[in-house]
Structures are given as C-alpha cells and as structure tokens.
Write a protein that holds these residues in place. Sequence first.
Motif, short mmCIF file in Angstrom:
data_model
loop_
_atom_site.label_atom_id
_atom_site.label_comp_id
_atom_site.label_asym_id
_atom_site.label_seq_id
_atom_site.Cartn_x
_atom_site.Cartn_y
_atom_site.Cartn_z
N GLY A 161 -12.33 -8.60 13.16
CA GLY A 161 -11.89 -7.66 12.13
C GLY A 161 -11.96 -6.22 12.60
N GLU A 162 -13.03 -5.88 13.34
CA GLU A 162 -13.16 -4.52 13.86
C GLU A 162 -12.08 -4.22 14.90
N ALA A 163 -11.77 -5.22 15.75
CA ALA A 163 -10.72 -5.02 16.75
C ALA A 163 -9.36 -4.80 16.08
N MET A 164 -9.09 -5.56 15.02
CA MET A 164 -7.82 -5.38 14.31
C MET A 164 -7.77 -4.01 13.63
N SER A 392 -8.83 -12.48 -3.73
CA SER A 392 -10.01 -11.62 -3.72
C SER A 392 -9.65 -10.15 -3.87
N TRP A 393 -8.40 -9.88 -4.23
CA TRP A 393 -7.84 -8.53 -4.27
C TRP A 393 -8.69 -7.57 -5.09
N GLU A 394 -9.03 -7.98 -6.30
CA GLU A 394 -9.70 -7.08 -7.23
C GLU A 394 -11.02 -6.57 -6.68
N ASN A 395 -11.74 -7.44 -5.94
CA ASN A 395 -13.05 -7.05 -5.43
C ASN A 395 -12.97 -6.29 -4.11
N LEU A 396 -11.78 -6.29 -3.47
CA LEU A 396 -11.68 -5.72 -2.13
C LEU A 396 -10.76 -4.51 -2.04
N GLY A 403 -11.68 -3.88 8.54
CA GLY A 403 -12.82 -4.70 8.94
C GLY A 403 -13.60 -5.21 7.74
N SER A 404 -13.93 -4.34 6.82
CA SER A 404 -14.68 -4.76 5.63
C SER A 404 -13.80 -5.61 4.70
N PHE A 405 -12.51 -5.30 4.65
CA PHE A 405 -11.57 -6.12 3.87
C PHE A 405 -11.51 -7.53 4.44
N PHE A 406 -11.46 -7.65 5.75
CA PHE A 406 -11.42 -8.94 6.43
C PHE A 406 -12.68 -9.74 6.12
N GLU A 407 -13.84 -9.10 6.20
CA GLU A 407 -15.10 -9.79 5.91
C GLU A 407 -15.17 -10.23 4.44
N GLY A 408 -14.62 -9.42 3.54
CA GLY A 408 -14.60 -9.80 2.13
C GLY A 408 -13.76 -11.03 1.89
N ASN A 409 -12.63 -11.14 2.59
CA ASN A 409 -11.79 -12.34 2.47
C ASN A 409 -12.50 -13.56 3.03
N ILE A 410 -13.24 -13.38 4.12
CA ILE A 410 -14.01 -14.49 4.68
C ILE A 410 -15.00 -15.01 3.65
N ALA A 411 -15.73 -14.12 2.98
CA ALA A 411 -16.70 -14.54 1.97
C ALA A 411 -16.01 -15.28 0.82
N TRP A 453 -3.65 -5.89 3.28
CA TRP A 453 -4.33 -4.61 3.47
C TRP A 453 -3.32 -3.46 3.55
N MET A 454 -2.19 -3.69 4.20
CA MET A 454 -1.17 -2.67 4.28
C MET A 454 -0.57 -2.40 2.90
N GLU A 455 -0.48 -3.43 2.07
CA GLU A 455 0.01 -3.23 0.71
C GLU A 455 -0.98 -2.38 -0.09
N ILE A 456 -2.27 -2.60 0.13
CA ILE A 456 -3.27 -1.76 -0.54
C ILE A 456 -3.11 -0.31 -0.10
N LYS A 457 -2.94 -0.10 1.19
CA LYS A 457 -2.79 1.26 1.70
C LYS A 457 -1.51 1.90 1.19
N ALA A 458 -0.50 1.07 0.87
CA ALA A 458 0.75 1.59 0.32
C ALA A 458 0.68 1.74 -1.19
N SER A 459 -0.52 1.59 -1.76
CA SER A 459 -0.76 1.80 -3.19
C SER A 459 -0.06 0.77 -4.06
N CYS A 460 0.01 -0.48 -3.55
CA CYS A 460 0.54 -1.56 -4.38
C CYS A 460 -0.59 -2.12 -5.24
N ASN A 461 -1.16 -1.28 -6.06
CA ASN A 461 -2.26 -1.70 -6.93
C ASN A 461 -1.74 -2.13 -8.29
N VAL A 462 -2.33 -3.18 -8.80
CA VAL A 462 -1.92 -3.71 -10.09
C VAL A 462 -2.80 -3.08 -11.17
N GLU A 463 -2.28 -2.08 -11.84
CA GLU A 463 -3.03 -1.40 -12.90
C GLU A 463 -2.26 -1.55 -14.21
#
Length: 521
Positions: A161-164, A392-396, A403-411, A453-463
């Motif tokens: 995850g850190e390498a990515m 797991s979108w809402e929690n991540l 890296g932290s997003f990747f680990e959250g999906n693993i959990a 993750w790229m969608e999150i960065k592009a502000s594709c948030n469901v509000e």
Amino acid sequence: MGSHVFQPSWPFCSIISSNLDQVECFDDFMDIDAYVDACEFSSKFSTPDDNSSDISSFPCFSTIFPTQFAQSPMTSGDDQSQATLSVDDFLQDPNFCGDMEFVFSENEGSFPSQEVASEGSGWSPSHSVKTNEAPPSLTLPGEESELDKQLSVLHLLKAYGEAMENRQSDLADVIMRCVSDKVSLNDGPLLRLAFNLSQDVENHGDYLEKESSKNFDSAFRVFYQIFPYGRFAHFTANSVILEALPADTETIHIVDFDMGEAVQWPPMLEALARLKKGVKLTAIKWENENCHRAPSIWSFEEAKKRLVDHARQFGLKLKVAEMEIEELASEIKRMKKRGGRREWLAFNCTVQLPHMGRMRSRKAVEEFLTVAKESMAISANRGIITLADGDSWENLKDCSGFGSFFEGNIAHYQALLDSIESNFPVHLAEARMALECLFVSPFISSKVWLEKWMEIKASCNVEIGSSLEGWRISRESMEEAAEMVKGNQNLYRLRTGGQWNNEMILEWKGHPLVRVCAWRN
C-alpha cells in the motif's frame, strides 16, 4: 433461476408475509447441510452414486479444488497415524535462520537414527551418506507457522500500500509476487484475502471463477440464504419504504439503482398487493463501464417477467420499465408539469452487497442520488431514498492517503471473509471457496481500490443529508432485523447511527459490513 428465488427471504417481518413452503430460512446459520437440502443445491452437483448434501463431494468442487490444493498433506487421508511429523516436530526457526536440524520419519528404518546429527554437530545437507544405503526421506522445516505467515503477509501488504501511494509500481509488483508465493485459498481469512489481491499480478484465480460460475444459480441461492448481508439490507430498506408510505398514496413508483437479480422486490410486491396500492418499478440502465464486473448474470427482460408473474399471483398489476438516469430525470419533470399528488417516489440504491458479485462506480452512485434528491425537490409528491452499502467507503473516505485507505479495505474484507468462514463447517471448505470466488473476490482488487481512492480524491462523495431529513429507523425494524441475523454465537451485531438515527449497520466482531440509511424530503 426458478421462480422460487422470489420467495420472501426473511421469516420475521410482521409487515411482509413469507411463504416458505419450498425454501426454509434458518435461524441458526450453522445448519448448512439442512439448508443445502432445502435449496436443492445437491441436486445440481451430486453424482449418480452420491446423492448426499455434502457440498464437498460435488464434482464441480473437486474439479475446481484438487485434493493436493484443498487439503494439507499433514492431515489428508483416513489414517491420521501415518502423519508422522507435525509443526511441533520441526526445530525452532521456520525461516531457516541459524542452524537447522533435519527430522526424519520414524518408519524410515533404512537410515540409522544415529546418523541424524543433533544441533551443533556440523552435519549439513551437503554431508555425504553411505552409497549402499537408500537416501533418507526427510521433511525440511521450510514451512512458516500460521502466525508467522500472517504477520509476514500483513507487513508485505502494508508495504504494498505504501509503494502504491508513492507511485512505485515496480516495487509494488515485486511485493505482491512475494505475497502470492505465501498464500492460497486453503488459508485463513487474511491469507485468502491476500490470495485474491495477488490476482492483479498472477491471474491464477481465473480458472476457479470460470468453473464456479457454471453453477451460479444454485450458488447464488445458497449464498443469499445462508449469509445475512443481502437479506438484512433488503429487509431494512423494504421496511423503511413501507413505514414511510403515506396511507393516501394510490401509486408507489420504485426507482431501483441496480435491480440485477431482483430478489429484493417480491416480498414488497406482496405487501403492496395487500395494501391495494398501484406499483411502478423502474430499473436504471447503466453502461458497462460503470461496473467492474458484468452488470448481472440475468437480463432485465428475465427479471421483469419473473416479477410480473409473481405480482400476478397476488392480484397486483405491476408496471416494470428500464431507462437511463437522464431519461428518468426528464420523465419526473414531465410528471410535475402534469400535476397531481398521487404517485409517491421511492429511490432505492444497493451497492456492493456481497451477493451481487459486482461493483458500480461511486460516480454512478453519486449521479443516482443527485437525481433522486432533485426529483424529490421538484416533484409535487413526497418520497424517500434508501441506500444499502456493503462497501467500506463511509469509514475510509477521510483517510490521509492510499496506504491507510488500502489497509482499511484489508480490515473490511478480512472481516467479511472471517464471517463467511465462521458460518461454514470445515468439511464444506471447498464449497465455501467457490462461493467466495463468485461473490467476494470481485470486490478484492488493489486496482479497484485504487480507482475508488481516485474517486474520493475527485470528490465523488455521496452526501444526502445536506438537503433531506433522515428517516428514523423504527424499533420494530431493528428488533426484526436482529432476529433475522442472530446466531453464530452472537458475533453479528446491529446498531443504529446517523444524525437522525436513520442508519442501521450490520457488524461482524465490531467491523461494519453493511450499512442501510434512509432520507425523506
């Protein structure tokens, strides 16, 4: 897929009646064998010589998972006494660090026991043996213990995850190939998750998917009934819609984000038939680029026919249509111009529930919910929006980096795989592997997670709550849902959340698996 798929999926709802003459839902999810018989799962796979309900005996599973892959060499076979060595027989270090000791089978009498040197004797693999003696049969201490392997894989996944995150794609590929060498589908939840992640570089799971999909209909029925994810989401959304439905409504217009197999709606149709309501059902038509897997194994026309036939049994005249999201928005605008307050809108969005085996992009979800909010704002009618999310979108969404997003999906997906394994007896492991291959593997992909993750960065948030009011989950719905998912030593938990207590969340050992929320205008 036969019409029995549309039998109501929960026996505990006081609003929606269930006819379970052919298919029985079990309170205790551990009774897999009994359920398999009820679903006629065995009839799909059993050989002429074996009509038992033991899924592990089905030809399709023995083909997919050969004996040497599905069984440990230390435990296979009927005579357990032949397994002469165990992990405890190995000397201390499974990673070949420092001195090694070779342990030989006790029944290898041709090699004198005194020839086996103890630690520190200087004997090594290159040490010659007498030419007139047969070479000994030996077991090398090369296997990591389960705990060591899990820790090793966990560290590798974190490094991946850190390498990515640092855009070191070559390093990430090397790390994932190291992971691939350590894992298989016969391991525990974390290692099975790592196996699925390694498909991005190895593609050694394609054959498993192809073979498993040959029995998709039966596998779908078993998965949907045994595990609570889909039934919980559908029950909660349907209960909310029925509770919010005004008594003076003549027609309810249900707009479904991803109708797919259409298993959510038969119990709803039965309830609406008793309430003497007219029903329109519109399925949104999405292009394939909005889906990471094929949209559905059943076509819209097949699903429509089954729904119409089911509604007719209860004297309900059902109108079912399919249209693109832009066409729906235009249709609702025309409805406003015609006036009238007789049609009540119910927008239903289900995304990434495990039984679906496919993922819609978050961009598509955002577009659907935006149209839903706008339609309810311009419509002369009031309505409701329900969202059932197995991601797991809402929690991540607030993670600082990939890296932290990747680990959250693993959990998240480790918890999902753990819950599946805990609901299956050990002797049905091969059947569990096939179900996971069809209904969980599509969600476990580093490439897909990177796209999210790229969608999150592009502000594709469901509000949604900014313009609508949350619909409070009733105590009755909560109690009935809790009754439906009980069992398995109470490791499933339900809780409410949201500003208005408008969310009901299914958890496994504290990890949210499915979240259902509702809003009204």
